[in-house]
Design an enzyme around this catalytic site. Structure first.
Site, PDB file in Angstrom:
ATOM      1  CB  ILE A  16      -0.947   0.008   1.214  1.00 19.17           C
ATOM      2  CG1 ILE A  16      -1.906  -1.185   1.151  1.00 19.17           C
ATOM      3  CG2 ILE A  16      -1.727   1.326   1.256  1.00 19.17           C
ATOM      4  CD1 ILE A  16      -2.891  -1.279   2.308  1.00 19.17           C
ATOM      5  N   PRO A  17       1.024   1.904  -1.130  1.00 17.53           N
ATOM      6  CG  PRO A  17       0.622   2.901  -3.197  1.00 17.53           C
ATOM      7  CD  PRO A  17       0.107   1.832  -2.260  1.00 17.53           C
ATOM      8  CB  CYS A  18       2.150   5.038   2.945  1.00 19.96           C
ATOM      9  SG  CYS A  18       3.358   3.883   3.586  1.00 19.96           S
ATOM     10  CG  HIS A  19       6.591   4.362  -1.286  1.00 15.98           C
ATOM     11  ND1 HIS A  19       5.850   3.199  -1.145  1.00 15.98           N
ATOM     12  CD2 HIS A  19       6.875   4.473  -2.602  1.00 15.98           C
ATOM     13  CE1 HIS A  19       5.708   2.636  -2.329  1.00 15.98           C
ATOM     14  NE2 HIS A  19       6.323   3.394  -3.233  1.00 15.98           N
TER      15      HIS A  19
END
Length: 175
Positions: free
Chosen positions: A134-137
Site C-alpha cells: 500500500i504505497p504510502c511512500h
C-alpha cells in the site's frame, strides 16, 4: 493463527505477516509502529501460500515490474478511517506522488464533506501496516518535501527513485 517469514530486499530484511486469508503486514524490525507483540505470537512459516505470493510480488516490485497491489489478498488491520485512507493510497499510480493535502481533499470529497484534517490523514498513512504494497511512500509534503515514512526517509527516497527509474525505462521503450 498468524504466520511470519522474512524477505531479503534492497531495503534490508522485511518481515511479512499473514493469517490464513490475507497478508496483514510488511514491516522492518525497529520501524515506527512495529507490532512486536503480534509478530512474536506468529509462527515462522517460510512456505505459506500468502507469504510466497507476497514475496513474489516484492520480487517483481524491486525489479521495476509494477505489480498491482490488488493482486494480493490484503487485510490491513486498523480503524475504519485508516482503512479509508489506505484504500485511497492504492489509487496513486506507480511512479507518481501526491500530497497529504490531496489525500485529505479526496477523502473529504468521498465523504461529501468540506474539509478533512491533513494531520489525521498523515497519522493514518503513518500507521499503514503494508509498507511498499500500500504505497504510502508516494505521499509527500505539499512543498515537495519527503516527510513521514515509518521505514525512514532514506528508504522512502529509495522507493520513489526506483519507481521513477522504472517509469523512465518504460517510456524509453515505448518511444
Amino acid at each position: 493463527m498468524f504466520y511470519v517469514t522474512t524477505y531479503s530486499s534492497p531495503l534490508g530484511i522485511l518481515i511479512l505477516l499473514c493469517n490464513d486469508q490475507a497478508l496483514l503486514g510488511v514491516f522492518q524490525n525497529g520501524q515506527k509502529y512495529f507490532p512486536e507483540t503480534l509478530i512474536s505470537k506468529a509462527i515462522f512459516k517460510e512456505h505459506h501460500p500468502i507469504l510466497e505470493q507476497a514475496s513474489n510480488w516484492l520480487d517483481r516490485y524491486f525489479k521495476g515490474q509494477k505489480p498491482n497491489p490488488l493482486e494480493l489478498p490484503l487485510e490491513p488491520q486498523g480503524t475504519p478511517f485508516q482503512k479509508e485512507v489506505w484504500h485511497l493510497l492504492l489509487e496513486i499510480p506507480y511512479g507518481k506522488v501526491t500530497t497529504y493535502q490531496e489525500i485529505a481533499k479526496a477523502l473529504a470529497e468521498k465523504r461529501k464533506g468540506k474539509t478533512m484534517s491533513c494531520q489525521a490523514v498523515g497519522s493514518a498513512i503513518g500507521h499503514n501496516p503494508l509498507a511498499i504494497i500500500i504505497p504510502c511512500h508516494r505521499v509527500i509534503g505539499k512543498n515537495g518535501t519527503l516527510t513521514g515514512y515509518a521505514l525512514g526517509i532514506e528508504k522512502k527516497k529509495f522507493l520513489l527513485t526506483l519507481e521513477q527509474e522504472a517509469r523512465n525505462q518504460t517510456s524509453r521503450i515505448k518511444d
